[in-house]
Scaffold this active site. Structure first.
Site, PDB file in Angstrom:
ATOM      1  N   ILE A  37       0.822  -1.226   0.000  1.00  7.45           N
ATOM      2  CA  ILE A  37       0.000   0.000   0.000  1.00  7.45           C
ATOM      3  C   ILE A  37       0.845   1.260   0.000  1.00  7.45           C
ATOM      4  O   ILE A  37       0.318   2.368  -0.007  1.00  7.45           O
ATOM      5  CB  ILE A  37      -0.945   0.028   1.214  1.00  7.45           C
ATOM      6  CG1 ILE A  37      -0.155  -0.086   2.517  1.00  7.45           C
ATOM      7  CG2 ILE A  37      -1.985  -1.052   1.116  1.00  7.45           C
ATOM      8  CD1 ILE A  37      -1.015   0.056   3.762  1.00  7.45           C
ATOM      9  N   GLY A  38       2.162   1.106   0.019  1.00  7.35           N
ATOM     10  CA  GLY A  38       3.018   2.276  -0.013  1.00  7.35           C
ATOM     11  C   GLY A  38       4.464   1.871  -0.138  1.00  7.35           C
ATOM     12  O   GLY A  38       4.872   0.774   0.264  1.00  7.35           O
TER      13      GLY A  38
ATOM     14  N   GLY B  94       8.536   3.823  -0.112  1.00  9.00           N
ATOM     15  CA  GLY B  94       9.305   5.051   0.031  1.00  9.00           C
ATOM     16  C   GLY B  94      10.783   4.773   0.093  1.00  9.00           C
ATOM     17  O   GLY B  94      11.253   3.673  -0.235  1.00  9.00           O
TER      18      GLY B  94
ATOM     19  N   GLY C 268      11.596   1.820   2.645  1.00  5.21           N
ATOM     20  CA  GLY C 268      11.083   0.475   2.452  1.00  5.21           C
ATOM     21  C   GLY C 268       9.661   0.460   1.940  1.00  5.21           C
ATOM     22  O   GLY C 268       9.144   1.471   1.461  1.00  5.21           O
ATOM     23  N   LYS C 269       9.021  -0.716   2.029  1.00  2.00           N
ATOM     24  CA  LYS C 269       7.652  -0.889   1.580  1.00  2.00           C
ATOM     25  C   LYS C 269       6.724  -1.070   2.770  1.00  2.00           C
ATOM     26  O   LYS C 269       7.133  -1.539   3.828  1.00  2.00           O
ATOM     27  CB  LYS C 269       7.533  -2.108   0.655  1.00  2.00           C
ATOM     28  CG  LYS C 269       8.192  -1.933  -0.708  1.00  2.00           C
ATOM     29  CD  LYS C 269       7.954  -3.176  -1.560  1.00  2.00           C
ATOM     30  CE  LYS C 269       8.585  -3.011  -2.947  1.00  2.00           C
ATOM     31  NZ  LYS C 269       8.376  -4.194  -3.801  1.00  2.00           N
ATOM     32  N   VAL C 270       5.450  -0.725   2.565  1.00  6.29           N
ATOM     33  CA  VAL C 270       4.429  -0.915   3.583  1.00  6.29           C
ATOM     34  C   VAL C 270       3.358  -1.841   3.021  1.00  6.29           C
ATOM     35  O   VAL C 270       2.849  -1.619   1.918  1.00  6.29           O
ATOM     36  CB  VAL C 270       3.805   0.424   4.027  1.00  6.29           C
ATOM     37  CG1 VAL C 270       2.739   0.179   5.091  1.00  6.29           C
ATOM     38  CG2 VAL C 270       4.876   1.365   4.557  1.00  6.29           C
TER      39      VAL C 270
ATOM     40  N   LYS D 132       5.705  -2.500   7.892  1.00  6.89           N
ATOM     41  CA  LYS D 132       6.737  -1.782   7.152  1.00  6.89           C
ATOM     42  C   LYS D 132       7.971  -2.679   7.061  1.00  6.89           C
ATOM     43  O   LYS D 132       8.536  -3.081   8.073  1.00  6.89           O
ATOM     44  CB  LYS D 132       7.104  -0.469   7.835  1.00  6.89           C
ATOM     45  CG  LYS D 132       8.119   0.360   7.017  1.00  6.89           C
ATOM     46  CD  LYS D 132       8.874   1.407   7.811  1.00  6.89           C
ATOM     47  CE  LYS D 132       8.027   2.440   8.449  1.00  6.89           C
ATOM     48  NZ  LYS D 132       8.822   3.541   9.028  1.00  6.89           N
TER      49      LYS D 132
ATOM     50  N   ASP E  44      10.776  14.798  12.130  1.00  5.18           N
ATOM     51  CA  ASP E  44      10.281  14.659  10.752  1.00  5.18           C
ATOM     52  C   ASP E  44       8.763  14.796  10.750  1.00  5.18           C
ATOM     53  O   ASP E  44       8.058  13.977  10.157  1.00  5.18           O
ATOM     54  CB  ASP E  44      10.711  13.323  10.159  1.00  5.18           C
ATOM     55  CG  ASP E  44      10.564  13.305   8.628  1.00  5.18           C
ATOM     56  OD1 ASP E  44      10.447  14.399   8.036  1.00  5.18           O
ATOM     57  OD2 ASP E  44      10.564  12.217   8.035  1.00  5.18           O
TER      58      ASP E  44
END
Length: 995
Positions: free
Chosen positions: A691-692, A694, A697-699, A713, A818
């Site tokens: 679903i994401g 970046g 890494g991946k989610v 994650k 952040d």
């Protein structure tokens, strides 16, 4: 030779404007040429009319008449502040104005480098190009402007050295280069400019440099601002020669040694700031010579010895000496100071009592003497003038009662007097102070009851009275505290039934009434406390059954009902909870334990309940079970042998499978009670569930066999910086930081980390799943229409409370570093939770209010101006970033966009507000009926994004201001007025104020 393009442009202008109907003079034509080289996006220079005879009535233009015959007028100054001119500075036409002495274009969009041709403006005395987007170096040719008195290039993007040639400007009185990227050595050559009165070089990352011993040559200096300039070494003794100095700020450097005795020679000084260095030794004697001193700040150093009497005899406005090793008593003369409004001495080793007349002679606003060894009674005169806002006296040895006079101190906002030896009855009026949002009385010996007047403390959000001897009923008036988030009342002698009025506290997150004498049933209406995270009713005399409604408290992570007289069965509905602390021990419960809790992990949660049957541990303690003890033990032995056999087989099979797959998930760590294991997670992670993705890494979205949904994650095998700044080898690995940070946090507005797995090449973080994704995606997607103003307002408050908890609710505090809309996740009801702590920083010691990072952490568009080049981490950086998030919610626009040119959302909003007003800033999709509330929230965002960190409010204050922004019905305000007849005539507490 003049450039051909310039000659051509001048010829065309002369031709156009020499027609019979137009008679604009030569200087007007030059100004039009200047205008034509820039973009005037807001048409601010519409008054520059070519049909005029002179430009003297144009915006920003100043002229004077000559004494010659015939009389003529000539342009002497051009002042164009905040007109949003865009483009490089066209210096040539301006330098052809023969009498131009002032050129001021601050707070605009002047870009590119400072042109070398500017040196041709030989008559310039005042040059101000501050708050623009200039880049490159400061040209040495500026030294040719020998008449220059005022040079301001602050708040740009200039880099490199400060040219030594500037020392030739022997008439220069004002030099301001604050907040740039200047990174050369400290400019010792400026000590030759003896005409200087104002030298402001703060917030530049110079190479590590010592202050020059020749500093004393600047005998005319009034202001010396060198904060965050990477200064090292001692303060030179020659500083005592600056006898005209009014403001000295050397804070946030790495200066060492003692404060020089010569500083006492600065008899004109008004303000000295030396905080956050490494100064050692004792405060110098002779400070009494500084007869004009108003502010003295030497906090966050390593100072020893006593506080000099002569320092306290000065007419100070502010004295900050916190986080040192000072000892001895507080000089009596401090109480006689006529101007003192701020006194911060916390975290020292001071002893003795506070002067009884402290606050009698000055309008004291802030007093913080926490973490010392003070004793004696609280002075009754602290709020004599009715201005005291913060009274912080934690962890001392104060004794006696709270003075009755403090009950009339309606200005108080924060009171923290816990961990002392105070006793007696708390004055009734003290409970009902209208502006109070934090009242901390814990760990004293107070007695008496909670007064009904607490209903007047309608701003109270945090009530801490645990570990005292308070008795009697909890008054129904407590239900009037609609802003209450935490109520800590444990370890007292409170009695009576559970007050029904608590049902009105729908924002309550923590309720601790443990170790009291309360009785009756736990009411079913408790289901209305939807935000409850912690419920502790242990060690009371509560009876009846456990209400099944507890199972609907979806945010609850801590439930302790132990050591009561609860009976009946445990409701199956409690299996809906995600608890990390669960205790029902030592009650009179019976029946079977719900299957979810009938495991070894929870066996200590139910001890002391002889009629309770724990099935999975095959240990049934009911009377019926005793009839079958022989069978049970036989069955138990067989079951144990079977389980051991299965376990051996399982271990061998798992080792075989892991070797086959080349994966190792043995380093599994959970932070909550889980109904799944690592193998189920790994099995369900597939590319279809991504679903994401970046830089880190991946989610994955993983639907478990139980029906629960989690977000996983998966970090890349090695730390991958990608486009994110701030994750480098010298810092902790992102995985370790996130685990260390989130693993210990329990707050309704912080995303939950269920568990993690680190096998080196495969690192997984398993979070609660947030179905509505992140705020950034929501604002730019087709679902934006779902974000009406009430929803956005709730998101702002939720996120603010999460950050406030990180900054103020845990020890040590955590700086996120952040904060951005991508890291604010939304649940199915658009409740907001702060996420992604991969670059978070835990402040290990209280003395480390700011820490230097090896590289910038954060995301572009959210980074605070000072952080971008000082690399100093403190809570102010998070506050700036959160201010940008507020602006996103109000405008509906991203932090960086092509429409802003070379600027960001903060500057775009500021410019648009000044030029076109509020209506051009607010997202047009928002309902205009909320305009007043939106404007107040916008003001909070602008305050959070102030260029100077000192102007940004603390996060607890941001939460308070956001809540105050809500529109209050008139009927409610009238009702509040009728409830407060005992207060003075001022009713400012009814107003919604954004400070």
């Amino acid at each position: 030779m003049l450039p051909f393009t310039f000659i051509l442009t001048t010829f065309l202008l002369l031709f156009i404007y020499s027609q019979p109907s137009l008679s604009l003079n030569q200087e007007g034509l030059l100004l039009l040429q200047f205008k034509n080289h820039l973009t005037d996006r807001n048409n601010a220079l519409s008054s520059w009319n070519p049909s005029d005879t002179t430009p003297c009535h144009w915006l920003g233009v100043t002229c004077r008449s000559t004494t010659k015959t015939p009389v003529t007028v000539t342009v002497t100054a051009l002042n164009l502040s905040s007109v949003a001119l865009i483009g490089p500075l066209p210096a040539i036409p301006l330098c052809r104005l023969p009498a131009l002495t002032t050129l001021s274009i601050p707070d605009s969009y002047i870009s590119d480098t400072i042109p070398q041709s500017l040196s041709a403006c030989r008559r310039l005395r005042h040059l101000d190009l501050s708050q623009n987007t200039l880049v490159g170096t400061i040209p040495p040719s500026l030294s040719l402007l020998t008449d220059l008195r005022h040079l301001d290039l602050s708040f740009n993007n200039l880099s490199g050295d400060i040219p030594a040639q500037l020392s030739h400007l022997r008439c220069l009185e004002y030099l301001d280069l604050v907040s740039n990227f200047l990174d050369g050595p400290f400019p010792n050559s400026l000590t030759n400019v003896t005409s200087l009165k104002y030298l402001r070089l703060a917030y530049n990352l110079f190479a590590p440099s010592q202050l020059p011993s020749q500093l004393g040559q600047l005998a005319n200096l009034k202001v010396l601002w060198l904060s965050s300039c990477n200064l090292i070494g001692p303060i030179p003794n020659s500083i005592g020669n600056l006898t005209c100095l009014e403001n000295l700020d050397l804070s946030k450097n790495k200066l060492t040694g003692e404060i020089p005795e010569s500083i006492t020679g600065l008899n004109s000084v008004l303000q000295i700031e030396l905080y956050e260095n490494a100064l050692t030794g004792a405060l110098p004697r002779g400070l009494g010579n500084l007869t004009r001193l108003r502010q003295f700040d030497a906090s966050d150093n390593k100072l020893t010895g006593t506080i000099p009497e002569e320092l306290c005899e000065l007419p100070l406005d502010s004295l900050n000496l916190y986080n040192n090793s000072l000892e001895g008593s507080l000089p009596a003369s401090i109480a006689r100071s006529p101007n003192l409004h701020e006194l911060k001495l916390f975290r020292n080793e001071l002893v003795g009592s506070l002067q009884s007349e402290l606050g009698s002679n000055s309008q004291l606003q802030i007093l913080d003497v926490s973490f010392n060894r003070f004793s004696g009674e609280l002075p009754a005169s602290l709020c004599r003038w009715g201005k005291l806002e913060e009274l912080l006296m934690l962890s001392n040895s104060f004794s006696g009662k709270i003075p009755e006079s403090l009950g009339n101190c309606t200005s108080l906002r924060r009171v923290r007097i816990g961990n002392n030896n105070l006793s007696g009855k708390v004055p009734d009026a003290f409970w009902g102070l209208p502006h109070l949002h934090l009242l901390e009385l814990n760990s004293n010996s107070f007695s008496g009851s909670i007064s009904n007047l607490i209903s007047f403390a309608y701003n109270l959000s945090d009530l801490r009275i645990s570990d005292n001897q308070f008795s009697g009923l909890i008054p129904d008036a407590i239900g009037s505290l609609s802003n209450l988030l935490e109520f800590h009342g444990g370890n007292n002698k409170l009695s009576g039934r559970f007050p029904d009025s608590i049902a009105k506290l729908i924002q309550l997150g923590t309720l601790d009434l443990s170790y009291n004498e309360m009785y009756g049933e736990i009411p079913g209406w408790i289901r209305g406390l939807n935000n409850l995270i912690e419920l502790n009713l242990a060690h009371n005399s509560f009876g009846g059954t456990i209400p099944k409604e507890l199972g609907s408290l979806s945010e609850l992570t801590f439930l302790d009902l132990s050591n009561n007289q609860l009976s009946g069965e445990i409701p199956l509905e409690l299996q809906n909870l995600k608890l990390n602390k669960f205790n029902l021990s030592y009650n009179q419960l019976s029946g079977d334990v719900p299957p979810h809790y009938a495991t070894k992990n929870y066996e200590m949660s139910f001890i002391g309940n002889p009629e309770l049957c724990v099935n999975e541990s095959v240990k049934c303690l009911s009377s019926k079970g005793r009839h079958y003890r022989m069978y049970v033990w036989t069955f138990a032995l067989a079951a144990i042998l079977f389980i051991l056999g299965v376990a051996v087989f399982y271990l061998r099979y798992r080792n075989f499978r892991n070797k086959k797959k080349g994966s190792n998930v043995s380093k599994w760590r959970s932070f909550h009670k889980l109904a799944f294991d690592e193998f189920e997670i790994v099995k369900l992670m597939s590319e279809e569930n991504v679903i994401g993705s970046g830089s880190s890494g991946k989610v994955y979205k993983v639907v478990l066999s139980s029906g629960d949904v989690v977000a996983v994650k998966k970090l890349w095998g090695a730390t991958n910086n990608g486009n994110r700044t701030g994750i480098v080898g010298s810092e902790k690995d992102e995985f370790d930081v996130e685990v260390e940070t989130l693993g210990k946090i329990r707050h309704k507005n912080i995303v939950r980390l269920w568990c993690c797995c680190n096998s080196g090449d495969s690192r997984l973080l398993v979070y609660e799943y947030m179905p509505n994704g992140n705020l950034a995606d929501m604002l730019k997607s087709s679902k934006k229409s779902l974000l009406d103003w009430p929803t956005r307002y709730k998101i702002a408050i939720d996120a603010a409370e999460g950050l406030s908890y990180l900054h103020h609710g845990i020890v040590p505090p955590i700086f996120h570093r952040d904060v951005k809309s991508n890291n604010i996740l939304l649940d199915n009801e658009f409740g907001a939770k702060v996420a992604d702590f991969g670059v978070a920083k835990v402040v290990r010691e209280a003395s480390q209010g700011a820490e230097s990072m090896s590289v910038i952490a954060g995301s572009y568009g959210y980074i605070a101006p000072e952080y971008a080049y000082t690399l100093r981490v403190n809570e102010k950086s998070d506050i700036y970033s959160f201010g940008v998030v507020i602006l996103e919610l109000v405008t509906g626009k991203p932090p960086i966009h092509a429409d802003y040119g070379e600027n960001d959302l903060v500057k775009w909003v500021s410019c648009l507000l000044e030029q076109n007003g509020m209506d051009h800033v607010i997202d047009p999709s928002l309902d205009s009926k909320y305009r007043e509330e939106i404007s107040k929230v916008l003001n909070v965002g602008l305050l959070c994004t102030s260029a100077l960190p000192i102007n940004r409010p603390a996060m607890w204050r941001v939460v308070k201001m956001l809540k105050e922004a809500a529109t209050v019905p008139k009927s409610q305000r009238v009702m509040e007025v009728t409830l407060t007849p005992y207060l003075d005539k001022e009713t400012c507490y009814l107003e919604i104020t954004i400070v």
